[in-house]
Design a protein around this motif. Structure first.
Motif, PDB file in Angstrom:
ATOM      1  N   UNK A  41       0.857  -1.184   0.000  1.00 56.62           N
ATOM      2  CA  UNK A  41       0.000   0.000   0.000  1.00 56.62           C
ATOM      3  C   UNK A  41       0.894   1.235   0.000  1.00 56.62           C
ATOM      4  N   UNK A  42       0.880   1.971  -1.108  1.00 57.88           N
ATOM      5  CA  UNK A  42       1.762   3.132  -1.239  1.00 57.88           C
ATOM      6  C   UNK A  42       1.015   4.417  -0.909  1.00 57.88           C
ATOM      7  N   UNK A  43       1.632   5.312  -0.131  1.00 58.65           N
ATOM      8  CA  UNK A  43       1.030   6.618   0.156  1.00 58.65           C
ATOM      9  C   UNK A  43       1.382   7.669  -0.891  1.00 58.65           C
ATOM     10  N   UNK A  44       2.072   7.254  -1.943  1.00 60.68           N
ATOM     11  CA  UNK A  44       2.560   8.192  -2.953  1.00 60.68           C
ATOM     12  C   UNK A  44       2.464   7.520  -4.325  1.00 60.68           C
ATOM     13  N   UNK A  45       2.691   8.254  -5.403  1.00 62.86           N
ATOM     14  CA  UNK A  45       2.549   7.682  -6.754  1.00 62.86           C
ATOM     15  C   UNK A  45       3.572   6.577  -7.026  1.00 62.86           C
ATOM     16  N   UNK A  46       3.144   5.579  -7.812  1.00 62.82           N
ATOM     17  CA  UNK A  46       4.004   4.502  -8.284  1.00 62.82           C
ATOM     18  C   UNK A  46       4.176   4.655  -9.788  1.00 62.82           C
TER      19      UNK A  46
ATOM     20  N   UNK B  69      -3.818   2.844  -9.841  1.00 66.61           N
ATOM     21  CA  UNK B  69      -4.404   3.012  -8.510  1.00 66.61           C
ATOM     22  C   UNK B  69      -3.763   4.157  -7.741  1.00 66.61           C
ATOM     23  N   UNK B  70      -2.519   4.506  -8.049  1.00 67.01           N
ATOM     24  CA  UNK B  70      -1.829   5.604  -7.363  1.00 67.01           C
ATOM     25  C   UNK B  70      -1.717   6.839  -8.252  1.00 67.01           C
ATOM     26  N   UNK B  71      -2.402   6.819  -9.430  1.00 59.72           N
ATOM     27  CA  UNK B  71      -2.382   7.931 -10.391  1.00 59.72           C
ATOM     28  C   UNK B  71      -0.979   8.185 -10.918  1.00 59.72           C
TER      29      UNK B  71
ATOM     30  N   UNK C 280      -3.191  14.241 -10.577  1.00 62.33           N
ATOM     31  CA  UNK C 280      -2.521  13.316 -11.512  1.00 62.33           C
ATOM     32  C   UNK C 280      -1.008  13.464 -11.419  1.00 62.33           C
ATOM     33  N   UNK C 281      -0.305  12.327 -11.375  1.00 59.56           N
ATOM     34  CA  UNK C 281       1.143  12.353 -11.156  1.00 59.56           C
ATOM     35  C   UNK C 281       1.916  11.925 -12.390  1.00 59.56           C
TER      36      UNK C 281
ATOM     37  N   UNK D 228       6.928  12.682 -14.914  1.00 62.08           N
ATOM     38  CA  UNK D 228       6.342  11.895 -13.839  1.00 62.08           C
ATOM     39  C   UNK D 228       6.385  12.732 -12.569  1.00 62.08           C
ATOM     40  N   UNK D 229       5.374  12.569 -11.729  1.00 59.97           N
ATOM     41  CA  UNK D 229       5.284  13.413 -10.546  1.00 59.97           C
ATOM     42  C   UNK D 229       5.540  12.666  -9.259  1.00 59.97           C
TER      43      UNK D 229
END
Length: 697
Positions: free
Chosen positions: A158-163, A625-627, A648-649, A655-656
């Motif tokens: 479970x990531x709290x940031x973009x993948x 799922x992580x945008x 959006x990342x 890439x963000x």
């Protein structure tokens, strides 16, 4: 430094809520009674409740922490093909430069190799382990540098940031793969076994491909046979194993032009060949004490089909008894030695002598049977030294020793010769000797084998083959030889049964007979000159057996074509060994002198090369799922930008990552906003004001 107002109640929260409820009740009662100072009463109650809450100014000294970006670099086997190593190096350098240009951001590079055994690429496991070592509040993003072929996508953390995914490979990549979908682990010799194969194309297939592919099949590293097979269809292939023991079958599809890799163009299947039954013909020339021993030993093995004939009434015997009154079975000589001789795996002549039962034509057929691949064991009795000896027949051409017409009747201990110490039939036979000798019996000497004596020997002169056991004064006792495609053994005594009866402690007759039979059946583990290897995981043990005094180094060829020389160490006479750690899975070829062998490490088709075309199919749902975003390195490594959480990342060429603004609190100070006495004074004034206002009314 930052400041904020907090409440630090003087009482427990339940008591504070109770006080608030009482205050509200009193104010409500004042309103119900129509008191004009009810609002002053309410303000006084509010001041007292606020005093209980103890409002304070909290001041913190914060040390800002940097954001962390995790870069997981896939360095598995599929990432080391074509131009992917160069793409990976370029992407790492670019990501390092981009992160260095971001404010207050650090990069963690996590390399990932092949999983243990054949687990494949455990990309998500590596990401989860890297995240566990970093504070979750500082994780600003994760980047996977891979070909997209992973085998643990179900373990995505479970990531709290973009993948994000940086994809190696080219859009024009294509590859051909050979799969063995069904293969047994063992098969019966002489019976066909069916394997299921499939040749499959992946990726952007060139227009020049015709839908057929060449397939080469080689057994034990021998000369391959070539066939053209259809691509994309299951192929059932019947195979009959050529020998007992382990058979290594290699299937290879030659590398096609433009193909991504040939590492998945070969598959190795190891099938253990076992004999269904061992058919033995035992011919006893006359009844004697050892006849029953031979029969019992052979019948004790459930895998042996024994046909036993004992000649009880030779043709020259004239006792006047009519033939139709005899209860004897006629010896079916023609059926056994002409029609069905090839059905037997081993023929044993036990104290047999020529007496007209088997004419020279039949014995010549036995000679031809041996030269064509059969096996004969002659257990000689006293008659072997006479004019009626089998040596005075066509069998003399293949017998490895000639009788001197002398029969010695004296006690002796059979001994293993110097050559026999190296021969697999007799090597280490002393270990099967009885532990204790019968007290008061036998030879008291301790320099010989601890087994019982024999008391008869047909004096022999070895003319060929290998003398592996000897009697008194080094006279030949057991001589082994190869004749044409077959094998023959000559035992110069009929007293082996003494061992079985336990005389003077007995001896290893059962083990000796077992080895003799297996050597005659050409079992690989009993070959005099052999090079073999066994594997446990990625560790292989190389074994070289020889009758020579020394051996050279083994030339070991790895699956990728690299060659290394492996020195061997003699562990016991005639046996040399070495242990080697295989660097990768696949087929290894071994060569020492004229001996060659092959061994496969790992599975028939390595999991890492089941799919080699770079694809984001498995990772796309996790990225969405992580945008996050997916970018092909061949189109250029994208820039890195900071974006707010929830936005959006990814975009065209970028890439963000999400700045986390994490900090470390160095010091905290609490200062009450208003003194308690001031609260009390204010509440008192408000209550006096309410009393004065209500008093005028």
């Amino acid at each position: 430094m930052t400041g904020s107002i907090i409440f630090d109640p003087l009482l427990e929260w339940p008591l504070v809520w109770a006080a608030l409820a009482v205050a509200v009740l009193f104010v409500a009662a004042a309103v119900w009674r129509g008191l004009s100072g009810w609002w002053l009463r309410g303000l006084a109650a509010a001041v007292l409740v606020v005093a209980l809450l103890n409002p304070s100014l909290q001041q913190e000294e914060r040390a800002p922490l940097s954001d962390i970006v995790i870069l997981v670099v896939d360095e598995s086997a599929s990432q080391r093909i074509a131009g992917r190593p160069d793409q990976t190096a370029e992407a790492i350098a670019r990501v390092e430069a981009e992160v260095a240009g971001l404010e207050n951001t650090e990069l963690r590079v996590v390399p990932l190799g092949d999983g243990e055994g054949d687990e494949g690429t455990l990309l998500m496991t590596a990401l989860a382990e890297a995240m566990a070592e970093e504070p979750r509040a500082r994780l600003a993003g994760a980047i996977l540098l891979t070909d997209g072929q992973l085998h643990d996508v179900d373990r995505t953390p479970d990531l709290p940031a973009p993948l994000h995914v940086l994809l190696t490979g080219e859009e024009t990549d294509w590859d051909r793969r050979l799969m063995v979908t069904n293969a047994p682990s063992f098969a019966i010799l002489g019976e066909p076994v069916t394997l299921t194969l499939r040749v499959e194309d992946q990726g952007a297939l060139p227009e020049t491909e015709t839908g057929f592919a060449p397939l080469e099949i080689a057994i034990d590293g021998g000369e391959p046979q070539r066939f053209d097979v259809p691509v994309g269809e299951d192929l059932e292939l019947p195979i009959t194993l050529p020998h007992g023991g382990m058979n290594v079958i290699q299937f290879t599809v030659p590398e096609a032009e433009g193909e991504l890799t040939d590492r998945n163009n070969a598959a190795v299947v190891q099938i253990n060949g076992v004999r269904d039954r061992l058919r033995v013909l035992l011919v006893s020339g006359e009844p004697h004490p050892g006849e029953r021993t031979w029969r019992n030993l052979l019948k004790s093995d459930s895998s042996v089909d024994l046909v036993h004939f004992t000649i009880l009434r030779p043709p020259e015997k004239q006792d006047g008894v009519p033939v139709n009154e005899l209860s004897l079975i006629a010896f079916p000589t023609r059926e056994l030695f002409i029609d069905k001789i090839d059905e037997f795996d081993l023929i044993i002549f036990d104290r047999y002598k020529r007496r007209g039962i088997l004419p020279s034509l039949y014995l010549d057929n036995v000679r031809q049977y041996v030269e064509d691949g059969g096996a004969v064991l002659v257990a000689a009795g006293p008659d072997f030294a006479t004019a009626n000896s089998l040596y005075r027949s066509p069998l003399a051409e293949i017998l490895p020793a000639a009788p001197t017409s002398i029969v010695l009747e004296e006690g002796y201990k059979p001994e293993i010769t110097e050559l026999g110490e190296r021969h697999p039939v007799t090597a280490g036979l002393e270990a099967y000797s009885p532990v204790e000798m019968v007290e008061g019996e036998g030879d008291a000497e301790d320099d010989g084998p601890r087994w019982g004596r024999w008391f008869r020997l047909v004096d022999l002169e070895a003319t060929s083959g290998n003398t592996v056991m000897s009697a008194m004064d080094g006279r030949p006792l057991l001589v082994l030889d190869r004749v044409g495609e077959g094998r023959i053994a000559l035992l110069g005594s009929d007293h082996a049964w003494l061992w079985n009866r336990g005389f003077e402690g007995g001896g290893p007759q059962l083990e000796l007979l077992r080895r003799l039979a297996h050597w005659m059946m050409k079992e690989p583990e009993l070959e005099e000159e052999a090079l073999s290897a066994t594997a446990e995981g990625q560790t292989m043990t190389i074994v070289r057996r020889t009758l020579e005094d020394g051996v050279g180094e083994v030339e070991l060829t790895a699956p990728d074509g690299t060659v290394m020389m492996v020195p061997l160490e003699e562990v016991r006479p005639g046996r040399w060994e070495a242990t080697v750690e295989g660097p990768e899975i696949g087929l290894y070829r071994l060569r020492e002198g004229e001996e060659e062998s092959v061994i496969a490490l790992g599975p028939a088709a390595p999991r890492e090369f089941e799919a080699t075309i770079a694809s984001d199919e498995l990772l796309a749902p996790e990225v969405e799922a992580t945008r996050g975003g997916v970018a092909r390195i061949e189109d250029g490594v994208p820039d890195l930008r900071a974006v707010r959480a929830g936005r959006p990342a990814s975009g065209r060429g970028w890439l963000g990552i999400t700045p986390r603004e994490a900090y470390l609190t160095a010091d905290v100070r609490l200062t009450p906003l208003v003194s308690g006495w001031l609260f009390l004074l204010l509440a008192g004034l408000l209550m006096v004001g309410a009393w004065l206002r209500e008093g005028r009314n």
